[in-house]
Write a protein that holds these residues in place. Structure first.
Motif, PDB file in Angstrom:
ATOM      1  N   ARG B  79       0.824  -1.217   0.000  1.00  0.00           N
ATOM      2  CA  ARG B  79       0.000   0.000   0.000  1.00  0.00           C
ATOM      3  C   ARG B  79       0.857   1.266   0.000  1.00  0.00           C
ATOM      4  O   ARG B  79       0.367   2.346  -0.272  1.00  0.00           O
ATOM      5  CB  ARG B  79      -0.932   0.000   1.219  1.00  0.00           C
ATOM      6  N   LEU B 102      -9.765   3.148  -7.949  1.00  0.00           N
ATOM      7  CA  LEU B 102      -9.752   1.750  -7.502  1.00  0.00           C
ATOM      8  C   LEU B 102      -8.361   1.329  -7.008  1.00  0.00           C
ATOM      9  O   LEU B 102      -8.231   0.433  -6.181  1.00  0.00           O
ATOM     10  CB  LEU B 102     -10.215   0.832  -8.644  1.00  0.00           C
ATOM     11  N   GLY B 103      -7.343   2.038  -7.505  1.00  0.00           N
ATOM     12  CA  GLY B 103      -5.976   1.718  -7.077  1.00  0.00           C
ATOM     13  C   GLY B 103      -5.703   2.041  -5.622  1.00  0.00           C
ATOM     14  O   GLY B 103      -4.722   1.561  -5.051  1.00  0.00           O
ATOM     15  N   ARG B 105      -8.683   2.983  -3.247  1.00  0.00           N
ATOM     16  CA  ARG B 105      -9.896   3.224  -2.457  1.00  0.00           C
ATOM     17  C   ARG B 105     -10.017   2.279  -1.260  1.00  0.00           C
ATOM     18  O   ARG B 105     -10.844   2.502  -0.376  1.00  0.00           O
ATOM     19  CB  ARG B 105     -11.153   3.198  -3.317  1.00  0.00           C
ATOM     20  N   PHE B 106      -9.215   1.230  -1.241  1.00  0.00           N
ATOM     21  CA  PHE B 106      -9.236   0.322  -0.087  1.00  0.00           C
ATOM     22  C   PHE B 106      -8.356   0.835   1.047  1.00  0.00           C
ATOM     23  O   PHE B 106      -8.269   0.216   2.105  1.00  0.00           O
ATOM     24  CB  PHE B 106      -8.786  -1.087  -0.526  1.00  0.00           C
ATOM     25  N   LEU B 107      -7.677   1.952   0.811  1.00  0.00           N
ATOM     26  CA  LEU B 107      -6.888   2.543   1.898  1.00  0.00           C
ATOM     27  C   LEU B 107      -7.859   3.312   2.795  1.00  0.00           C
ATOM     28  O   LEU B 107      -8.902   3.771   2.335  1.00  0.00           O
ATOM     29  CB  LEU B 107      -5.831   3.498   1.336  1.00  0.00           C
ATOM     30  N   HIS B 108      -7.503   3.401   4.033  1.00  0.00           N
ATOM     31  CA  HIS B 108      -8.442   4.037   4.970  1.00  0.00           C
ATOM     32  C   HIS B 108      -8.336   5.553   4.852  1.00  0.00           C
ATOM     33  O   HIS B 108      -7.703   6.215   5.657  1.00  0.00           O
ATOM     34  CB  HIS B 108      -8.163   3.564   6.396  1.00  0.00           C
ATOM     35  N   ARG B 154      -1.950   7.287  -4.708  1.00  0.00           N
ATOM     36  CA  ARG B 154      -1.919   6.819  -3.315  1.00  0.00           C
ATOM     37  C   ARG B 154      -0.778   7.438  -2.513  1.00  0.00           C
ATOM     38  O   ARG B 154      -0.566   7.102  -1.363  1.00  0.00           O
ATOM     39  CB  ARG B 154      -1.802   5.298  -3.308  1.00  0.00           C
TER      40      ARG B 154
END
Lengths: 296, 222
Positions: B79, B102-103, B105-108, B154
């Protein structure tokens, strides 16, 4: 972490739809295939329910007739029937008087009933008709032996044993077939979902390389799996309801002596089974499929 | 940032891709890794991203030991890395903006930050005007820039770009190299593999590493 997933709820749904649209033709085929498999399952389930109902009805009809001493009087008959009710395995005790015994025989003989007219008096004695639990036939018969006032017990033990055996066989066979069909449904559906996930294997692995968690990656596929199985469940539910309603009417007219469950009740049971199966298979199938989509 | 001591990589088919690599990369460095096709450049980047593990030797990336027992932690380490894959690995059926979002968006991160980062990254690579086009409708060079935007949105501490100049003409290749180089700052290191050594400007890079047949042959300070 949960907060992050909640914040991405709309994305997960949109992504599931995107994945579905991305392999539209293949997914539509899967949807109809799942509907077909569920339909086969629903038909097996209804067969199992009907056979269970028939087995229960057969067992419910298990009865023995108790002929008592005609001198015990009304009070004696009442006392005897109360004592019989106290025996384990007795479901119902009912007095069949001479008139009813006569008219029953008339029904049984049908056109041949004129033979009864050669008797000046009613040749039939009253008796107690006892509905029993087939599992406890021997216990009931032993209990009846020791009761005073009983002259004769017509137990049809051989018939009762056969009914018991047939009912048991129907239940076991039906359950085995249903289990086999259920298992095949699980295997086929999870394989179909796995095929869908295989189509997206590269994207899954890219997300893994970007550091996304398995849960984040898996949720859209889980939703897609649910979309497929629940869509299939709805289609097969509609088809099954139509077929079951038609089938029960047809069967009832062809086999009038066969006890069938009410179509409405049967449909409700099928819809409940299909809903549970759709949700279970959507989740379990997708999870199985995802776990098999290992990184390259 | 990266420390490698005696690292070797042997693939399951017994091909020895890297031999005895000793390397140290500091935060904020711009590194070029060169060498002919099949020399081991991509294998080295795969080790840095945790796609492969050293079969012998010691490798640490941003303080994380890279070996199979650390798979879960390596997943989290990724990440903080912005990879630009040789074959881009974009998500088809989605827009340019969705691909970049999408690259990461799973990061908080708050939703607004996610969107802002994505749009800023697209502006940096000059694709903000195509944010809502489907990736299928882009040219090769534009695909490349979306992949870069996805990697940088990111705000990674390490950018790994594998052959970003492949299939590009000289002018576009230079643009891409300069673009990637522009993301280097005192915290962020950029590592780029390329076989186009003729395009490299020795004033821009901090280190040039040449690999041949899996052996680190040359390490030159820029």
């Amino acid at each position: 972490m949960m907060k992050n997933y909640r914040a991405n709820a709309a994305y997960f749904i949109k992504e599931a739809v995107t994945i579905f649209r991305f392999n539209l033709f293949s997914n539509i085929l899967s949807l109809f295939s799942i509907a077909l498999i569920f339909f086969i399952f629903a038909m097996m389930f209804s067969g199992w329910q009907i056979s269970n109902h028939a087995a229960e009805a057969l067992q419910g009809e298990a009865e023995i007739n108790v002929y008592y001493n005609q001198n015990i009087g009304t009070q004696g008959i009442f006392q005897l029937s109360e004592k019989i009710k106290g025996i384990n395995g007795i479901k119902k005790v009912r007095l069949v008087d001479e008139k009813e015994a006569y008219s029953r025989m008339e029904k049984i003989l049908g056109e041949e009933s004129s033979v009864l007219k050669i008797f000046d008096e009613n040749p039939f004695n009253p008796y107690l008709e006892i509905k029993i639990d087939l599992e406890q036939t021997d216990l009931v018969l032993n209990g009846l032996k020791v009761l005073p006032g009983i002259e004769h017990v017509r137990n049809n033990k051989e018939v009762l044993d056969r009914v018991h055996s047939i009912a048991g066989t129907i239940r076991i066979f039906g359950s085995l077939v249903l289990f086999a069909v259920g298992l095949s449904t699980l295997v086929i559906v999870s394989h179909m979902l796995r095929q869908g996930i295989e189509h997206n294997r590269e994207q899954i692995n890219t997300l893994r390389l970007l550091g996304a968690s398995e849960v984040f990656i898996g949720i859209p596929y889980l939703l897609e799996g649910l979309l497929l199985t629940m869509g299939g469940g709805i289609l097969s539910g509609l088809a099954s309801e139509w077929v079951v309603r038609k089938m029960t009417v047809q069967l009832a007219s062809v086999l009038p002596f066969m006890p069938f469950p009410q179509a409405g009740v049967l449909c409700q049971q099928i819809l409940f089974a299909l809903s549970a199966l759709s949700i279970f298979l959507g989740i379990a199938g997708s999870m199985l499929a995802l776990s098999s989509a290992k990184p390259d | 940032m990266i420390e490698a001591k005696g690292v070797a990589l042997r693939y399951p088919d017994q091909t020895l891709a890297l031999k005895n690599i000793d390397l140290e990369i500091q935060p904020g460095e711009l590194i070029f890794i060169t060498g002919p096709s099949g020399s081991g450049k991509t294998s080295l980047l795969k080790l840095f991203l945790g796609m492969e593990y050293p079969t012998s030797g010691y490798l640490e990336v941003m303080g994380q030991l890279m070996n199979p027992t650390q798979a879960k932690a390596i997943r989290k380490l990724r990440r903080r890395i912005g990879p630009v894959f040789q074959e881009f690995k974009l998500f088809p059926g989605r827009t340019v903006f969705e691909n970049v979002l999408l690259g990461h968006r799973f990061l908080h991160m708050p939703k607004t930050d996610l969107k802002e980062n994505s749009m800023n990254a697209l502006e940096k690579v000059g694709l903000a005007h195509k944010a809502f086009s489907l990736v299928e409708n882009l040219s090769w060079g534009e695909h490349q820039r979306v992949a870069i935007a996805r990697a940088v949105a990111r705000k990674p501490l390490l950018i790994l770009a594998d052959e970003p100049t492949g299939n590009l003409d000289k002018e576009n290749a230079l643009k891409i190299l300069n673009l990637l180089a522009s993301f280097k700052d005192n915290k962020t290191s950029v590592i780029i593999t390329t076989h186009a050594t003729h395009l490299l400007d020795c004033e821009k890079y901090d280190k040039l590493i040449a690999i041949h047949h899996g052996v680190l042959q040359l390490e030159r300070i820029g």
